[in-house]
Design a protein around this motif. Structure first.
Motif, PDB file in Angstrom:
ATOM      1  N   ASP A 141       0.865  -1.168   0.000  1.00  8.39           N
ATOM      2  CA  ASP A 141       0.000   0.000   0.000  1.00  8.39           C
ATOM      3  C   ASP A 141       0.904   1.221   0.000  1.00  8.39           C
ATOM      4  N   TYR A 142       0.904   1.989  -1.081  1.00 13.01           N
ATOM      5  CA  TYR A 142       1.786   3.153  -1.188  1.00 13.01           C
ATOM      6  C   TYR A 142       1.491   4.204  -0.123  1.00 13.01           C
ATOM      7  N   ASN A 143       0.286   4.181   0.463  1.00  8.86           N
ATOM      8  CA  ASN A 143      -0.005   5.111   1.553  1.00  8.86           C
ATOM      9  C   ASN A 143       0.848   4.801   2.779  1.00  8.86           C
ATOM     10  N   CYS A 144       1.409   3.600   2.814  1.00  8.64           N
ATOM     11  CA  CYS A 144       2.293   3.205   3.916  1.00  8.64           C
ATOM     12  C   CYS A 144       3.758   3.279   3.524  1.00  8.64           C
ATOM     13  N   SER A 145       4.044   3.703   2.293  1.00  9.24           N
ATOM     14  CA  SER A 145       5.436   3.714   1.848  1.00  9.24           C
ATOM     15  C   SER A 145       6.049   5.110   1.828  1.00  9.24           C
ATOM     16  N   GLU A 146       5.239   6.136   1.836  1.00 10.92           N
ATOM     17  CA  GLU A 146       5.731   7.522   1.879  1.00 10.92           C
ATOM     18  C   GLU A 146       4.747   8.351   2.691  1.00 10.92           C
ATOM     19  N   TYR A 147       5.257   9.299   3.469  1.00  9.45           N
ATOM     20  CA  TYR A 147       4.381  10.204   4.203  1.00  9.45           C
ATOM     21  C   TYR A 147       3.588  11.051   3.213  1.00  9.45           C
ATOM     22  N   SER A 148       4.277  11.531   2.179  1.00 13.55           N
ATOM     23  CA  SER A 148       3.626  12.302   1.128  1.00 13.55           C
ATOM     24  C   SER A 148       4.247  11.888  -0.206  1.00 13.55           C
ATOM     25  N   LEU A 149       3.457  11.263  -1.061  1.00 13.55           N
ATOM     26  CA  LEU A 149       3.981  10.816  -2.352  1.00 13.55           C
ATOM     27  C   LEU A 149       4.391  12.009  -3.211  1.00 13.55           C
ATOM     28  N   ALA A 150       5.447  11.843  -3.981  1.00 17.09           N
ATOM     29  CA  ALA A 150       5.900  12.898  -4.892  1.00 17.09           C
ATOM     30  C   ALA A 150       4.840  13.173  -5.950  1.00 17.09           C
ATOM     31  N   GLN A 151       4.076  12.142  -6.299  1.00 18.25           N
ATOM     32  CA  GLN A 151       3.032  12.287  -7.314  1.00 18.25           C
ATOM     33  C   GLN A 151       1.883  11.346  -6.960  1.00 18.25           C
ATOM     34  N   GLY A 152       0.724  11.917  -6.610  1.00 18.43           N
ATOM     35  CA  GLY A 152      -0.449  11.110  -6.306  1.00 18.43           C
ATOM     36  C   GLY A 152      -1.035  10.509  -7.578  1.00 18.43           C
ATOM     37  N   PHE A 153      -1.904   9.513  -7.417  1.00 20.25           N
ATOM     38  CA  PHE A 153      -2.522   8.845  -8.564  1.00 20.25           C
ATOM     39  C   PHE A 153      -3.803   8.146  -8.120  1.00 20.25           C
ATOM     40  N   MET A 154      -4.614   7.783  -9.083  1.00 19.55           N
ATOM     41  CA  MET A 154      -5.814   6.992  -8.821  1.00 19.55           C
ATOM     42  C   MET A 154      -5.422   5.518  -8.893  1.00 19.55           C
ATOM     43  N   CYS A 155      -5.829   4.754  -7.884  1.00 20.55           N
ATOM     44  CA  CYS A 155      -5.460   3.332  -7.868  1.00 20.55           C
ATOM     45  C   CYS A 155      -6.132   2.601  -9.021  1.00 20.55           C
ATOM     46  N   ARG A 156      -5.543   1.471  -9.391  1.00 21.83           N
ATOM     47  CA  ARG A 156      -6.077   0.640 -10.472  1.00 21.83           C
ATOM     48  C   ARG A 156      -6.545  -0.713  -9.949  1.00 21.83           C
ATOM     49  N   CYS A 157      -6.634  -0.823  -8.625  1.00 22.19           N
ATOM     50  CA  CYS A 157      -6.961  -2.118  -8.033  1.00 22.19           C
ATOM     51  C   CYS A 157      -8.405  -2.216  -7.566  1.00 22.19           C
ATOM     52  N   CYS A 158      -9.101  -1.106  -7.482  1.00 27.80           N
ATOM     53  CA  CYS A 158     -10.465  -1.103  -6.952  1.00 27.80           C
ATOM     54  C   CYS A 158     -11.471  -0.743  -8.038  1.00 27.80           C
ATOM     55  N   ARG A 159     -12.669  -1.269  -7.896  1.00 26.75           N
ATOM     56  CA  ARG A 159     -13.736  -0.928  -8.840  1.00 26.75           C
ATOM     57  C   ARG A 159     -14.002   0.568  -8.813  1.00 26.75           C
ATOM     58  N   GLN A 160     -14.053   1.155  -7.619  1.00 28.26           N
ATOM     59  CA  GLN A 160     -14.181   2.604  -7.440  1.00 28.26           C
ATOM     60  C   GLN A 160     -12.793   3.109  -7.057  1.00 28.26           C
ATOM     61  N   PRO A 161     -12.013   3.659  -8.001  1.00 29.35           N
ATOM     62  CA  PRO A 161     -10.618   4.034  -7.723  1.00 29.35           C
ATOM     63  C   PRO A 161     -10.468   5.009  -6.555  1.00 29.35           C
ATOM     64  N   ASN A 162      -9.439   4.778  -5.749  1.00 31.11           N
ATOM     65  CA  ASN A 162      -9.090   5.644  -4.624  1.00 31.11           C
ATOM     66  C   ASN A 162      -7.922   6.531  -5.021  1.00 31.11           C
ATOM     67  N   TYR A 163      -7.892   7.742  -4.477  1.00 34.44           N
ATOM     68  CA  TYR A 163      -6.751   8.625  -4.708  1.00 34.44           C
ATOM     69  C   TYR A 163      -5.657   8.244  -3.722  1.00 34.44           C
ATOM     70  N   ILE A 164      -4.477   7.930  -4.228  1.00 31.55           N
ATOM     71  CA  ILE A 164      -3.350   7.493  -3.414  1.00 31.55           C
ATOM     72  C   ILE A 164      -2.325   8.615  -3.412  1.00 31.55           C
ATOM     73  N   ALA A 165      -2.022   9.166  -2.226  1.00 29.67           N
ATOM     74  CA  ALA A 165      -1.098  10.303  -2.135  1.00 29.67           C
ATOM     75  C   ALA A 165      -0.154  10.206  -0.944  1.00 29.67           C
ATOM     76  N   GLY A 166      -0.256   9.138  -0.147  1.00 30.10           N
ATOM     77  CA  GLY A 166       0.615   8.978   1.011  1.00 30.10           C
ATOM     78  C   GLY A 166      -0.148   9.092   2.315  1.00 30.10           C
ATOM     79  N   TYR A 167       0.544   8.789   3.380  1.00 28.32           N
ATOM     80  CA  TYR A 167      -0.046   8.743   4.716  1.00 28.32           C
ATOM     81  C   TYR A 167      -0.648  10.088   5.115  1.00 28.32           C
ATOM     82  N   GLU A 168       0.043  11.166   4.802  1.00 26.68           N
ATOM     83  CA  GLU A 168      -0.422  12.507   5.160  1.00 26.68           C
ATOM     84  C   GLU A 168      -1.799  12.798   4.552  1.00 26.68           C
ATOM     85  N   HIS A 169      -2.008  12.376   3.316  1.00 28.27           N
ATOM     86  CA  HIS A 169      -3.295  12.600   2.644  1.00 28.27           C
ATOM     87  C   HIS A 169      -4.432  11.922   3.407  1.00 28.27           C
TER      88      HIS A 169
END
Length: 197
Positions: A141-169
């Motif tokens: 889970d990239y939300n657990c790999s960086e406090y704040s991702l350098a570049q957020g993105f919409m996940c491709r693993c869920c039917r309803q995509p989640n915005y992934i941007a890091g723990y801070e988000h």
């Protein structure tokens, strides 16, 4: 699942990363630098049972030639430590971000089967659930790999995509249920950053 060499995968990724469509692209400086970095940090040199294969999530992913039990070590992560996050890093300390080709192939999943731990100076990828031989892509889970991702993105693993941007988000958007779920395997320094902020 068909396999090809890591070099074949690296060429495809370099072509995609640098938006190239010509054959013989290795004469370009960016591609040469990419290959130099990638061949220095090959997945199979870290753990002989890991390999790169086509991903159902995104491009290429990391897989295992053997079943990995829940809680077992998938592999040790090594590479170059940077002071700032990039699109392809895992945060291993407050201002320490690990970058390597090995990490580049670990795709995000909102339901990961692996997580990263940092013990002293050793960075380890561990199985959160059992990872089946050759069929289960190794994900974190990239939300657990960086406090704040350098570049957020919409996940491709869920039917309803989640915005992934890091723990801070997750903190900023009050996603308390998600935070409770992932705090068990969030890196300690991410939790400390949250408390300090």
């Amino acid at each position: 699942m068909g396999r090809c060499t890591l070099d074949d995968h690296l060429l495809k990724i370099a072509v995609r990363r640098y938006n190239l469509n010509a054959v013989g692209t290795c004469c370009l400086p960016g591609v040469r630098d990419f290959f130099k970095m990638a061949t220095t940090h090959r997945a199979y040199e870290t753990s002989s049972w890991l390999f790169v294969g086509p991903s159902k999530i995104n491009g290429f992913g990391l897989f295992s030639r053997k079943t990995i039990s829940s809680g077992a070590v998938v592999g040790r992560l090594g590479g170059v430590v940077l002071e700032t996050a990039t699109k392809r890093t895992i945060q291993i300390g407050r201002h320490r971000h690990l970058c390597s080709d090995y990490i580049d192939f670990i795709n995000h999943s909102c339901r990961p089967n692996a997580y990263v731990t940092v013990d002293s100076e050793t960075v380890v990828l561990k199985a959160l659930n059992e990872i089946a031989t050759e069929s289960d892509e190794i994900t974190v889970d990239y939300n657990c790999s960086e406090y704040s991702l350098a570049q957020g993105f919409m996940c491709r693993c869920c039917r309803q995509p989640n915005y992934i941007a890091g723990y801070e988000h997750l903190i900023e958007t009050n996603q308390h249920d998600y935070l409770r779920q992932i705090n068990q395997f969030a890196l300690l320094h991410l939790l400390q950053n949250a408390r300090a902020g």
